[in-house]
Scaffold this active site. Sequence first.
Site, PDB file in Angstrom:
ATOM      1  N   HIS A   1      -6.681  -9.313  -5.205  1.00  0.00           N
ATOM      2  CA  HIS A   1      -5.991  -8.803  -4.020  1.00  0.00           C
ATOM      3  C   HIS A   1      -5.634  -9.979  -3.121  1.00  0.00           C
ATOM      4  O   HIS A   1      -6.480 -10.803  -2.792  1.00  0.00           O
ATOM      5  CB  HIS A   1      -6.881  -7.817  -3.270  1.00  0.00           C
TER       6      HIS A   1
ATOM      7  N   ASP B   1      -4.104 -10.931   0.464  1.00  0.00           N
ATOM      8  CA  ASP B   1      -3.620 -10.652   1.815  1.00  0.00           C
ATOM      9  C   ASP B   1      -2.652 -11.765   2.195  1.00  0.00           C
ATOM     10  O   ASP B   1      -3.062 -12.913   2.415  1.00  0.00           O
ATOM     11  CB  ASP B   1      -4.778 -10.585   2.799  1.00  0.00           C
TER      12      ASP B   1
ATOM     13  N   ASP C   1      -4.958  -1.374   0.001  1.00  0.00           N
ATOM     14  CA  ASP C   1      -5.588  -1.689   1.284  1.00  0.00           C
ATOM     15  C   ASP C   1      -4.740  -1.277   2.477  1.00  0.00           C
ATOM     16  O   ASP C   1      -4.946  -1.752   3.586  1.00  0.00           O
ATOM     17  CB  ASP C   1      -5.859  -3.206   1.339  1.00  0.00           C
TER      18      ASP C   1
ATOM     19  N   HIS D   1       0.424  -5.398   5.549  1.00  0.00           N
ATOM     20  CA  HIS D   1      -0.519  -4.510   6.228  1.00  0.00           C
ATOM     21  C   HIS D   1      -1.554  -5.205   7.105  1.00  0.00           C
ATOM     22  O   HIS D   1      -2.393  -4.512   7.705  1.00  0.00           O
ATOM     23  CB  HIS D   1      -1.219  -3.606   5.204  1.00  0.00           C
TER      24      HIS D   1
END
Length: 1023
Positions: free
Chosen positions: A249, A251, A362, A576
């Site tokens: 993942h 970010d 997420d 996000h």
Amino acid sequence: MNHDLRFTSEKIAKRIALIRPLIHRARHPLPEFDFEELTDAMAKPGSGTPRGTVAWDSYWAGQDTHFVLRSRFDVPQNYANPALYLPLGVAGDIFTHPEALLHIDGQALASADRHHQLIPLDRALADGAEHALMLHGWTGLTGWPPDPRNPARLQIRPCHVVDVDRGLRDFVVLAEVALDVATTLDPSDRLRDRTLQALDAAFVTLDTRDPLGDAFRASVPGAHEALKSALAEIGPPDAETLHAVGHAHMDIAYLWPVDQIRQKNARTSSNVLRLMEQDAEFHFSHSQPQLYDYTARDFPEIFERIKQRVAEGRWEVMGGMWVESDCNIPGGEALVRQILLGRSYFRDTFGDVETPVLWLPDTFGFPWSLPQLMKLSGLEYFVTNKLNWNQYNRMPSSAMWWQGLDGSRVLAQFLTTPREVQHLPFPTNYKSDLSAAEVIGTVTNATSGPDVSDFLIAYGYGDGGGGPTEELILKARAYAAMPGAPKVQMGRIGPALDAIRDQSARLPVWNDELYLEGHRGTLTSQAWIKRANRLAERAMHDTEAAIVMAWPEGAPQEVRARLTAAWRLICLNQFHDILTGTSIPVVFEDARRDYEQVQAEAKALCQMAFARLAQGDGTSLFNPAPVASSPVAFLPDGTEGQTVEGGSLIATPPLPAYGMAPLAETAPRIPVSITRNGDSFTLENDHVRLTVDQTGTLTGLCHLATGREALGPGETGNQLWAFEDRPISWDAWDIDVFHEDRSERIDAAAEVEIIESGPLRAALRVTRLYRNSRITQEIRLTADSPRVDFVTEIDWAEQHTLLKVAFPVDVHQSRATYEIQWGEIERPTHRNTTWDYARFEVPAQKWADLSEGGFGVALLNDCKYGYDIRENVIRLTLVKSSTSPDPGADQGHHRFTYALLPHTADPALVRAEARRLNDPVIALPGRTTAAPLVSCDADNVVLETLKPAEDGEGFILRLYEADRRRGPVRLAFGRAMQAVTICDLLENELAPVEIEDNGVSLTLKPFEILSLRCRPAVGGGGD
């Protein structure tokens, strides 16, 4: 044998701890590193400041340090399985820091980080020569939440070239997995005792009397074989199949800026490519085309290797959007562009290989319109993790059919891998370490029912990347034949979801939004970026409409490329943790520059279009909104009409949607008036009469057509309330239900004065002081307008204080209506159930409305997203002001407008006034009369978007039914059309539409979204 009495599990754990360090059969020391400190993530090695030699066991660097470490090494020729062992330190955060991209002899090879300290080397490097070693990386931040004042420093341990005993490593990993499964199983489960018995027998076979001796290593193969045989005799794994998907993942920005993720992604990608070279069964799934685009630009050699693995089917491209976007705040067209940009990039770059999944593990909640957007763009599956972070209610099934607002259905899968997270009751994760608790728990935690026997687990270190490790792959392989656990099968997301789909006949249907019971503060945190996003979306909407009017046959390639680049910037910042306001300060410094760039580019492109449309002297007006314009227009720097700050107001004939006309002045039907009566003020036009007292509080709002008072009996409006806001766990993310424990009404006004007296607009300026902050509002009423505007400027200096505005209204209704992207949703105004109770702060786009039969009141906004309506009180959240992860969040100047609209339960009026508030007419130099390219007289149909076609062939009209009304619709074109074709969101043509009298007739279902490719006739003019 009673293994509890004999402490078998404890004994085996001790034995494993004894032999694990011996996996490194031999060590050859590395020379100490030379340390160069760089200025930032994008700085090149060689451009920094030399910091000398790093001694082993020294505390060599603090947090947020960009570094280059250099050394040289040679590999002993007798090493069978050489590897670099690089324990650079532990940052103390929850990610992989410190981390670096490792280069050998100038070639990027792998990621060296907290979870990837062992880097296998090619045996060919054991050539007796010295090789150059360079590590280019970042130390990360310290702790959670990160504390920039933390003085902790990384301690580097001695680094070596090591010879890996792969036989011992494989045995250790198998033993660890077996022990983990045994201790995870219920004590009453006989498999537990049998597995401990197998372990006990294997370790009796293993000669640990002298772990450094030859007898120990000679005994490893026998012990390993004994353990495998004994486990096989116990029986096969459980009947369920667990699809283990390698993942990292990423970010894009969070506790690091975007520039840092560009480096992180390269590190993770190099690590994955290295693992693929070592293990032919290993697969990896990676989302977010933005990351691929960065790699292609920054690390083209790595990108070419990725393309090769994609072509082989081992690297799965998936995700469905340009980034893993927030889905509450972006507007409807922005969500479309996320999908269009993302899927088009994958198609153009890799071919038709993208797995059709919308992967948003997420993201903080999902609108009811999303299934339709997925279906219209070929996305079949939806996967998230975040719904399991609900504070109160668990989703009833971990796999379900999600039915959208229009009836579209997609298969939704909620990840079920359990992991403890703060105070949450049933959290899960998307970055499993393949512990037995997580592997077994992924199945036992699922609520999809007995028909489903395939499950999905994403493994690999994430958030800041990292991905799988060699030992995680070995663990996955160990679970393939481990009794007491589900059968683990390494693979890709696509086949896993295909298998679940094949078992989905009796899965339940969820016919609602997917509301996250948590992270409600993200609707408001960093209020400036919410406004910047709304203005950027508006600028692009207006610019594209102008470009279509200027080049209806198709915009030039250069113009289209510039539009794409601007949309990519908007979509990047809808990630996000950016748009939600949940990142560190440097992220928002970058975002401000991006939004400035978008505005500048939109302005330049708009001027190009206007130059083709309007010539000569004078002024024209352009209405870029999908509704008729207001009868009063604002002219920047104008002198005609009523002079106001920054320009003038002029009464003009309303323009149709997407219409242009020369500026023409008219007179308002009834001028607006403002009078002072002692300590109160009255503002009135032909729609409403409002009264304001000496404190600046709204004491009355009469809807003249019905004679109804909008405010509740004995109530006042425009109440400003401050709440102490200290969430339990996530400061910038959350508003917890107890925020109302301590509240304070801000009612006293330092000053109330009349600043505009008509005839086109009347206004009061109300100034309030609250603690260290100043709140200035202009309460405006415009001629011929049914709404009251509250133009607000705040100089905010409070922290942990939530600011809301409240309007108690005289309406009785158990459900309120909120605008969402491409439609609307009703939500309860009561708290009868825990599902209702959880929705104490909810997302909306431009308006929320509370209506009963024949009368209603709507609260509109121009850049706010968090509403709550309880019983008859409509509230809008204005400012949050958290201190983590940005200590200065929401400090300083704010500007926004909200508006109160009483009406005769008229949803079309609510939609129209919200659009007029958000997208007013634009004044442009020159004179032009341009009829709209397309029009529709049905008030339940919104012509949302006019955009150039991506391939330059005509333009795209995107519309939707907005009133839950099925039926025929006719569109009329202002220019002769050669062809009109229904297309999907990727602009693939699906079916022609017959043109009659230069228009088309359509039948729309409730809340249906329809995209049309329109090709004007060559040289065709208007009717």
